[in-house]
Design an enzyme around this catalytic site. Structure first.
Site, mmCIF file in Angstrom:
data_model
loop_
_atom_site.group_PDB
_atom_site.id
_atom_site.type_symbol
_atom_site.label_atom_id
_atom_site.label_comp_id
_atom_site.label_asym_id
_atom_site.label_seq_id
_atom_site.Cartn_x
_atom_site.Cartn_y
_atom_site.Cartn_z
ATOM 1 N N CYS A 167 0.814 -1.228 0.000
ATOM 2 C CA CYS A 167 0.000 0.000 0.000
ATOM 3 C C CYS A 167 0.843 1.273 0.000
ATOM 4 O O CYS A 167 0.324 2.351 -0.263
ATOM 5 C CB CYS A 167 -0.950 0.016 1.186
ATOM 6 S SG CYS A 167 -2.143 -1.320 1.122
ATOM 7 N N HIS A 207 -3.227 7.479 2.465
ATOM 8 C CA HIS A 207 -3.627 6.152 1.987
ATOM 9 C C HIS A 207 -5.021 5.856 2.526
ATOM 10 O O HIS A 207 -5.333 6.160 3.684
ATOM 11 C CB HIS A 207 -2.619 5.113 2.477
ATOM 12 C CG HIS A 207 -3.036 3.706 2.178
ATOM 13 N ND1 HIS A 207 -3.518 3.324 0.941
ATOM 14 C CD2 HIS A 207 -3.067 2.591 2.953
ATOM 15 C CE1 HIS A 207 -3.812 2.035 0.967
ATOM 16 N NE2 HIS A 207 -3.547 1.568 2.183
ATOM 17 N N ASN A 212 -9.962 0.089 0.012
ATOM 18 C CA ASN A 212 -8.501 0.175 -0.024
ATOM 19 C C ASN A 212 -8.001 -0.385 -1.362
ATOM 20 O O ASN A 212 -8.089 -1.586 -1.594
ATOM 21 C CB ASN A 212 -7.935 -0.621 1.161
ATOM 22 C CG ASN A 212 -6.418 -0.549 1.249
ATOM 23 O OD1 ASN A 212 -5.745 -0.107 0.321
ATOM 24 N ND2 ASN A 212 -5.876 -1.014 2.371
#
Ligand code: ACO
Length: 322
Positions: A114, A249, A279
């Site tokens: 990520c 994020h 996500n």
């Protein structure tokens, strides 16, 4: 004459298929209420068969070039962050180069889960400053729906697919404060087992599924990202008041809110897409950045802080004057 990486344009691509929490709850033992309360996620996009990491990355790259007013001929490098490449090799980056028709130059993938986009941005910035490239497409493209374990309700509800991209252009750094001001990268490999994929291309018949200790990741994310924010401010002799926008994020609304509070930013100064995208790993920061650039929230001259953390653990930040 110092060289700066100017963030000239942003683009994104989201798969056509939208899956709401209620739709997911028909096949997974979960509920819209649980997912919303714990994460803020209401829906996510899942890729169809043709929406590969290459396809989505190419679409996002095209949009970033158009936004920058740049041509394919201006691209001399593609750096693509992904944990879900279409193939072990060639890299998704060179597949995107072929699809775009980039002649010459170089391309490679970056694997930092990520935090992949922040890592890729940092590498691109370093290469531009060193004079190795003048026009770099930095892309995050992910198809997490292909590595989710549908028997694990603690993880399969959290992720979505998509791609985001920016086009960086080498610019004259003298007399301007536009461009990437700093990047900071970190890794702690001893925490590799709290978030990982339990397989690989090399393991026959076991491409792997995502495994996560959510509580542990949450705990580290809050601490590490708060440190990363301080580090970016201190390195640039800035205070919280100098930051116009936080583009974090997009893993969990509660972590995002915590970072916004840390910076003393009003909620409307924190770009949020986790509610609609879930996500999307390395694609989440450039997708959020793109959204806020396209709808006119982020304007030229604004100071933008990007940050992310992912499996590794790996984390980092980038400070950009638009
Ligand atoms: N639906 C309903 N119930 C569920 C679900 C679900 N989808 N998932 C878990 N539960 C249940 C559990 O079984 C448990 O029930 P029990 O108490 O009866 O045992 C209860 O809900 C609580 O489960 P926890 O896992 O402890 O829930 P928690 O409050 O920790 O929230 C979450 C989980 C949302 C994953 C949170 O830990 C989190 O956001 N962690 C951070 C994730 C993150 O930031 N990732 C970023 C990096 S991602 C990357 O790099 C790829």
């Amino acid at each position: 004459m110092p060289i700066r990486s100017i963030l000239a344009g942003a683009g994104g691509y989201l798969p056509e298929r939208i899956v709401t929490n209620d739709e997911l709850a028909r096949t997974v033992d979960t509920s819209d209420e649980w997912i919303r309360e714990r994460t803020g996620i209401k829906q996510r996009h899942f890729a169809g068969p043709h929406e590969t990491a290459t396809f989505m990355g190419t679409e996002a790259a095209r949009a970033a070039l158009a936004h920058a007013g740049a041509e394919v001929a201006d691209v001399d490098a593609v750096i693509l962050a992904t944990s879900t490449p279409d193939q072990a090799f060639p890299s998704t980056a060179v597949r995107v180069m072929a699809a775009l028709g980039v002649k010459g130059g170089f391309g490679f993938d970056v694997a930092a889960a990520c935090a992949g986009f922040i890592y890729a941005l940092s590498v691109a910035d370093g290469m531009i400053r060193a004079g190795q490239a003048k026009g770099v497409l930095v892309i995050g493209s992910e198809v997490y729906s292909r590595i989710l374990n549908w028997e694990d309700r603690g993880t399969c509800v959290l992720f979505g697919d998509g791609a985001g991209a920016v086009f960086l252009r080498a610019g004259d750094g003298s007399g301007t404060d536009r461009g990437i001001l700093s990047t900071h990268l970190h890794a702690q490999g001893t925490l590799g087992d709290i978030l990982y994929v339990d397989g690989a291309v090399g393991q026959r018949g076991k491409p792997g599924h995502l495994v996560m200790n959510g509580r542990e990741v949450f705990r580290h994310a809050v601490t590490r990202l708060a440190e990363a924010v301080d580090e970016a401010l201190n390195a640039n002799n800035l205070t919280r008041a100098d930051i116009d926008w936080l583009v974090p994020h997009q893993a969990n609304q509660r972590i995002i809110d915590g970072m916004g509070r840390k910076l003393g930013l009003a909620a409307e100064r924190v770009v949020v897409t986790v509610d609609r995208h879930a996500n999307t790993s390395a694609a989440s920061v450039p997708l959020a950045l793109n959204e806020a650039c396209q709808d006119g929230r982020i304007k030229p001259g604004d100071m933008v802080l990007l940050e992310a953390l992912g499996g590794g653990l790996v984390w980092g930040s980038a400070l950009v004057r638009m």
